[in-house]
Design a protein around this motif. Structure first.
Motif, mmCIF file in Angstrom:
data_model
loop_
_atom_site.group_PDB
_atom_site.id
_atom_site.type_symbol
_atom_site.label_atom_id
_atom_site.label_comp_id
_atom_site.label_asym_id
_atom_site.label_seq_id
_atom_site.Cartn_x
_atom_site.Cartn_y
_atom_site.Cartn_z
ATOM 1 N N ASN A 181 0.819 -1.205 0.000
ATOM 2 C CA ASN A 181 0.000 0.000 0.000
ATOM 3 C C ASN A 181 0.859 1.264 0.000
ATOM 4 O O ASN A 181 0.542 2.253 -0.668
ATOM 5 N N THR A 182 1.966 1.226 0.747
ATOM 6 C CA THR A 182 2.867 2.379 0.773
ATOM 7 C C THR A 182 3.448 2.642 -0.609
ATOM 8 O O THR A 182 3.534 3.803 -1.052
ATOM 9 N N HIS A 183 3.841 1.595 -1.308
ATOM 10 C CA HIS A 183 4.346 1.770 -2.678
ATOM 11 C C HIS A 183 3.293 2.458 -3.558
ATOM 12 O O HIS A 183 3.616 3.366 -4.337
ATOM 13 N N THR A 184 2.028 2.027 -3.416
ATOM 14 C CA THR A 184 0.943 2.640 -4.187
ATOM 15 C C THR A 184 0.821 4.121 -3.876
ATOM 16 O O THR A 184 0.717 4.966 -4.775
ATOM 17 N N ASN A 185 0.849 4.453 -2.575
ATOM 18 C CA ASN A 185 0.661 5.846 -2.162
ATOM 19 C C ASN A 185 1.866 6.724 -2.492
ATOM 20 O O ASN A 185 1.720 7.919 -2.754
ATOM 21 N N LEU A 186 3.054 6.150 -2.501
ATOM 22 C CA LEU A 186 4.229 6.907 -2.937
ATOM 23 C C LEU A 186 4.069 7.346 -4.387
ATOM 24 O O LEU A 186 4.378 8.492 -4.748
ATOM 25 N N ALA A 187 3.552 6.441 -5.202
ATOM 26 C CA ALA A 187 3.339 6.778 -6.613
ATOM 27 C C ALA A 187 2.263 7.851 -6.763
ATOM 28 O O ALA A 187 2.399 8.771 -7.578
ATOM 29 N N LEU A 188 1.196 7.752 -5.967
ATOM 30 C CA LEU A 188 0.115 8.735 -6.035
ATOM 31 C C LEU A 188 0.603 10.134 -5.675
ATOM 32 O O LEU A 188 0.048 11.133 -6.129
ATOM 33 N N ASN A 189 1.650 10.195 -4.836
ATOM 34 C CA ASN A 189 2.167 11.485 -4.386
ATOM 35 C C ASN A 189 3.483 11.877 -5.071
ATOM 36 O O ASN A 189 4.132 12.839 -4.657
ATOM 37 N N SER A 190 3.856 11.108 -6.101
ATOM 38 C CA SER A 190 5.072 11.385 -6.884
ATOM 39 C C SER A 190 6.312 11.473 -6.003
ATOM 40 O O SER A 190 7.194 12.312 -6.221
ATOM 41 N N CYS A 191 6.390 10.596 -5.003
ATOM 42 C CA CYS A 191 7.547 10.567 -4.105
ATOM 43 C C CYS A 191 8.669 9.743 -4.739
ATOM 44 O O CYS A 191 8.442 8.615 -5.183
ATOM 45 N N LYS A 192 9.868 10.293 -4.744
ATOM 46 C CA LYS A 192 11.016 9.644 -5.376
ATOM 47 C C LYS A 192 12.133 9.307 -4.385
ATOM 48 O O LYS A 192 13.049 8.571 -4.729
ATOM 49 N N ASN A 193 12.050 9.857 -3.179
ATOM 50 C CA ASN A 193 13.177 9.727 -2.244
ATOM 51 C C ASN A 193 12.870 8.824 -1.057
ATOM 52 O O ASN A 193 13.537 8.894 -0.027
ATOM 53 N N THR A 194 11.846 7.972 -1.193
ATOM 54 C CA THR A 194 11.453 7.080 -0.111
ATOM 55 C C THR A 194 11.647 5.632 -0.521
ATOM 56 O O THR A 194 11.228 5.225 -1.599
ATOM 57 N N THR A 195 12.301 4.863 0.347
ATOM 58 C CA THR A 195 12.423 3.424 0.146
ATOM 59 C C THR A 195 11.551 2.714 1.170
ATOM 60 O O THR A 195 11.333 3.221 2.276
ATOM 61 N N VAL A 196 11.044 1.554 0.801
ATOM 62 C CA VAL A 196 10.119 0.813 1.664
ATOM 63 C C VAL A 196 10.612 -0.630 1.803
ATOM 64 O O VAL A 196 10.993 -1.255 0.806
ATOM 65 N N GLU A 197 10.598 -1.132 3.039
ATOM 66 C CA GLU A 197 11.007 -2.513 3.277
ATOM 67 C C GLU A 197 9.995 -3.219 4.173
ATOM 68 O O GLU A 197 9.269 -2.581 4.947
ATOM 69 N N LEU A 198 9.979 -4.529 4.066
ATOM 70 C CA LEU A 198 9.161 -5.383 4.925
ATOM 71 C C LEU A 198 10.004 -5.826 6.116
ATOM 72 O O LEU A 198 11.096 -6.364 5.945
ATOM 73 N N GLY A 199 9.527 -5.561 7.321
ATOM 74 C CA GLY A 199 10.276 -5.991 8.491
ATOM 75 C C GLY A 199 9.851 -5.274 9.755
ATOM 76 O O GLY A 199 8.957 -4.418 9.731
ATOM 77 N N LYS A 200 10.504 -5.633 10.854
ATOM 78 C CA LYS A 200 10.174 -5.067 12.154
ATOM 79 C C LYS A 200 11.216 -4.024 12.552
ATOM 80 O O LYS A 200 12.075 -3.648 11.760
#
Length: 278
Positions: A181-200
């Protein structure tokens, strides 16, 4: 990912009892708590739900509450998505910030506009903790800063950090639905400087940031304070929420053990945000 929903009527819960019930359910592993149409709801991942543990928790709580008539319902991801999408259009955080769905277009203009398709994830701005953090973030200088968004949910806080000028954002969540979902929302907001990972929270190990944001359950924050605290640079800022006003002393004690100083605390409907600095 499927969830289990605990629900009961708010008619039998005064505010102080509601807060105690939340504390009891948090000890039992429930993560998210909401009120909707006079119904109190709490959610836990289906794979973590233990019916026997819940029964024991309710039995321990009933001497304080009286009889609690509750129901448990399994919530498949698809059904949860439909519920969110049918009830959420936009949230006006203040005169400068609005959070909206992709298909909703406000008639008035805002300085900061965040587009969120919430789906299964927590973080649409409707909850007090999220709205308080967004308001506080708008007062912080994010320009050129490195930021961690711990337990990112929809990615809303990391997205706002980038919109405020953050150089880089590291967002993560232990729920794969949230990461997607975060990947989807990053695209909706044209974010280029955020990385997303799965984990604790142990993903923070050997990483350092100027600003760390953690809107997570109190127990998880305390249990993982070493990972959180050690990821904040000297003179850095640590923003934490996801707990009640009465939990602040315990949160503060654990943060101060890592040389943090409490610089601000604010509450809304007893949900509290704390800000610390090294």
């Amino acid at each position: 990912m499927d969830y289990c929903e605990f629900n009961c009527s708010l008619d039998c819960l005064a505010d102080e009892k509601k807060e105690l019930l939340t504390a009891f359910l948090a000890e039992c592993g429930f993560e998210s708590f909401f009120e909707e149409n006079e119904i109190y709801k709490a959610y836990i991942q289906d794979e973590n739900f233990d019916a026997d543990a819940l029964c024991e928790t309710i039995e321990a709580a009933e001497p304080l509450f009286g009889t609690i008539n509750y129901a448990i319902k399994k919530i498949p991801s698809q059904n949860w998505n439909s519920e969110w999408e049918s009830t959420f259009e936009s949230v006006k955080i203040n005169d400068q910030i609005i959070v909206r769905t992709p298909n909703y277009h406000p008639t008035e203009s805002f300085k900061h506009e965040i587009v969120i398709d919430p789906k299964m994830s927590f973080g649409s701005g409707t909850h007090e903790t999220t709205s308080q953090i967004l308001q506080f973030m708008s007062q912080v200088d994010f320009k050129g800063k490195t930021v961690a968004d711990c337990g990112c949910g929809t990615g809303i806080l990391g997205i706002f950090a980038e919109k405020l000028g953050a150089k880089s954002v590291f967002a993560f969540d232990y729920d794969s639905c949230c990461v997607e979902n975060t990947h989807t929302n990053l695209a909706l907001n044209s974010c280029k400087n955020t990385t997303v990972e799965l984990g604790k929270l142990d993903l923070l190990q050997n990483k350092e940031f100027d600003i760390v944001i953690a809107n997570i359950n109190r127990n998880i924050l305390i249990e993982n304070m070493s990972f959180i605290a050690n990821s904040v640079k000297s003179e850095g800022i640590l923003i934490m929420s996801g707990f009640y006003q009465e939990d602040v002393a315990e949160i503060q004690k654990n943060a101060e053990a890592f040389n943090f100083k409490l610089i601000q605390t604010e509450s809304k409907n007893n949900w509290t945000i704390t800000t610390f600095k090294r």
